[in-house]
Motif scaffolding. Structure first.
Motif, mmCIF file in Angstrom:
data_model
loop_
_atom_site.group_PDB
_atom_site.id
_atom_site.type_symbol
_atom_site.label_atom_id
_atom_site.label_comp_id
_atom_site.label_asym_id
_atom_site.label_seq_id
_atom_site.Cartn_x
_atom_site.Cartn_y
_atom_site.Cartn_z
ATOM 1 N N SER A 47 0.766 -1.292 0.070
ATOM 2 C CA SER A 47 -0.134 0.136 0.073
ATOM 3 C C SER A 47 0.850 1.169 -0.127
ATOM 4 C CB SER A 47 -1.026 0.062 1.363
ATOM 5 O OG SER A 47 -1.624 -1.041 1.340
ATOM 6 N N TRP A 48 2.039 1.386 0.828
ATOM 7 C CA TRP A 48 3.019 2.221 0.879
ATOM 8 C C TRP A 48 3.570 2.548 -0.744
ATOM 9 C CZ3 TRP A 48 4.052 6.517 3.352
ATOM 10 C CH2 TRP A 48 5.375 7.101 2.924
ATOM 11 N N GLY A 49 3.992 1.620 -1.246
ATOM 12 C CA GLY A 49 4.215 1.675 -2.589
ATOM 13 C C GLY A 49 3.307 2.229 -3.624
ATOM 14 N N ILE A 50 2.194 1.684 -3.325
ATOM 15 C CA ILE A 50 1.522 2.228 -4.345
ATOM 16 C C ILE A 50 0.818 3.796 -3.982
ATOM 17 C CG2 ILE A 50 -1.297 2.319 -5.040
ATOM 18 C CD1 ILE A 50 -1.097 -0.841 -4.508
ATOM 19 N N PHE A 51 0.910 4.235 -2.711
ATOM 20 C CA PHE A 51 0.530 5.395 -2.470
ATOM 21 C C PHE A 51 1.805 6.234 -3.042
ATOM 22 C CE2 PHE A 51 1.825 8.963 0.760
ATOM 23 C CZ PHE A 51 0.724 9.782 0.746
ATOM 24 N N VAL A 52 3.046 5.901 -2.884
ATOM 25 C CA VAL A 52 4.120 6.429 -3.216
ATOM 26 C C VAL A 52 4.301 6.832 -4.810
ATOM 27 C CG1 VAL A 52 6.725 6.637 -3.486
ATOM 28 C CG2 VAL A 52 5.682 6.034 -1.238
ATOM 29 N N THR A 53 4.036 5.680 -5.490
ATOM 30 C CA THR A 53 4.006 5.747 -6.906
ATOM 31 C C THR A 53 2.910 6.692 -7.539
ATOM 32 O OG1 THR A 53 4.783 3.516 -6.991
ATOM 33 C CG2 THR A 53 3.833 4.469 -9.105
ATOM 34 N N LEU A 54 1.651 6.688 -6.943
ATOM 35 C CA LEU A 54 0.463 7.574 -7.384
ATOM 36 C C LEU A 54 1.056 9.012 -6.857
ATOM 37 C CD1 LEU A 54 -2.649 5.430 -6.382
ATOM 38 C CD2 LEU A 54 -1.664 5.813 -8.785
ATOM 39 N N ALA A 55 1.550 9.165 -5.955
ATOM 40 C CA ALA A 55 1.727 10.388 -5.607
ATOM 41 C C ALA A 55 2.870 11.069 -6.482
ATOM 42 C CB ALA A 55 2.190 10.547 -4.189
ATOM 43 N N VAL A 56 3.814 10.514 -6.788
ATOM 44 C CA VAL A 56 4.970 10.865 -7.696
ATOM 45 C C VAL A 56 4.470 11.138 -9.126
ATOM 46 C CG1 VAL A 56 7.201 10.240 -8.768
ATOM 47 C CG2 VAL A 56 6.848 9.812 -6.189
ATOM 48 N N ILE A 57 3.605 10.177 -9.588
ATOM 49 C CA ILE A 57 2.968 10.360 -10.802
ATOM 50 C C ILE A 57 2.111 11.690 -10.821
ATOM 51 C CG2 ILE A 57 1.259 9.392 -12.605
ATOM 52 C CD1 ILE A 57 2.553 6.725 -11.893
ATOM 53 N N ALA A 58 1.008 11.719 -9.807
ATOM 54 C CA ALA A 58 0.315 12.903 -9.948
ATOM 55 C C ALA A 58 1.279 14.320 -9.724
ATOM 56 C CB ALA A 58 -0.537 13.020 -8.681
#
Length: 266
Positions: free
Chosen positions: A224-235
């Motif tokens: 979940s942390w990895g998904i959150f970090v990825t989505l935050a960086v993409i956004a």
């Protein structure tokens, strides 16, 4: 056998295989708050390292436009977060110094980063760049296999094709599945290994194994942390990568605190 840090260039000796703690979802909120706190305490360092990362994204996007392959901007923007943890090494050092109550100075922080060229962290850079290269290669392969009959010479035309045609939908589906698998592998081997290699004297294979063990010990919170970090960086990358100036340092500081929670002190 352990040894205290003697200078900025010395690191503590640690056991061959660090011990892993379980991570809960509540810990994620806690490390994010800690990341925000570290950024607020030393914003000049966060803005500097975030700016370097954002500038790298802008230079790559401009280069693709000059080379007349602007359609590659989309996959590059998706894959660009893969190398974020390595860029965040300076942020890990800032958080380490704040946590230890040590003074912050540019010479000391940048000196520790420069020192990593002689240590195992350089091998992790190779691993991350190799995975990024695999990501870019498979994008070009999928374009050749799925979109070969399509004509697109501009970024707008490429976006139109992938979002409005059946072939484009297949390209997106397959590409994101493959990309997600690559991202999961890279996240698993780097999320803990990079701050661990900065903090302790360990070989990069041990660090990667420890990182994977951490993810396996707490799969739901860590993924979940990895998904959150990825989505935050993409956004944050959408408005010409400028959002990364703030998002990257906050996430970098937070990842350091996640490492400290996940790995027992030597």
């Amino acid at each position: 056998m352990t040894a205290k840090r003697k200078s900025d260039g010395a690191v503590a000796r640690s056991p061959a295989m660090p011990q892993v703690n379980r991570i809960a979802f509540g810990d994620l909120a806690e490390v994010l708050r800690a990341g925000l706190s570290d950024f607020a305490r030393a914003p000049q360092y966060g803005l500097f390292f975030g700016g370097v990362y954002a500038a790298g994204g802008i230079i790559i996007a401009l280069s693709l436009t000059i080379w007349k392959i602007p359609w590659m901007i989309y996959p590059v923007a998706i894959g660009f977060p893969l190398i974020g943890p390595f860029v965040a090494v300076g942020l890990y050092e800032v958080s380490r110094r704040i946590g230890a109550g040590r003074p912050l100075d540019w010479r000391g922080v940048l000196g520790v980063i420069w020192l990593q060229r002689q240590r195992e962290l350089g091998w992790m850079a190779f691993v991350m760049l190799f995975v990024f290269w695999v990501w870019m290669y498979q994008v070009r392969l999928l374009v050749a296999l799925i979109l070969s009959r399509m004509s697109f010479s501009t970024f707008d035309r490429f976006i139109e094709i992938v979002f409005t045609t059946p072939q484009g939908w297949i390209f997106l589906a397959v590409g994101h599945v493959v990309g997600g698998a690559l991202a999961l592998v890279l996240f698993s081997v780097t999320v803990i290994s990079i701050p661990l290699l900065l903090d302790r004297e360990a070989d990069f294979v041990t660090a990667m194994i420890t990182s994977v063990k951490t993810v396996l010990a707490s799969p739901a919170p860590m993924i979940s942390w990895g998904i959150f970090v990825t989505l935050a960086v993409i956004a944050a990358s959408v408005p010409l990568f400028v959002g990364l100036v703030v998002v990257l340092p906050v996430l970098g500081h937070a990842t350091w605190h996640l490492y400290r929670k996940a790995i027992q002190a030597p």
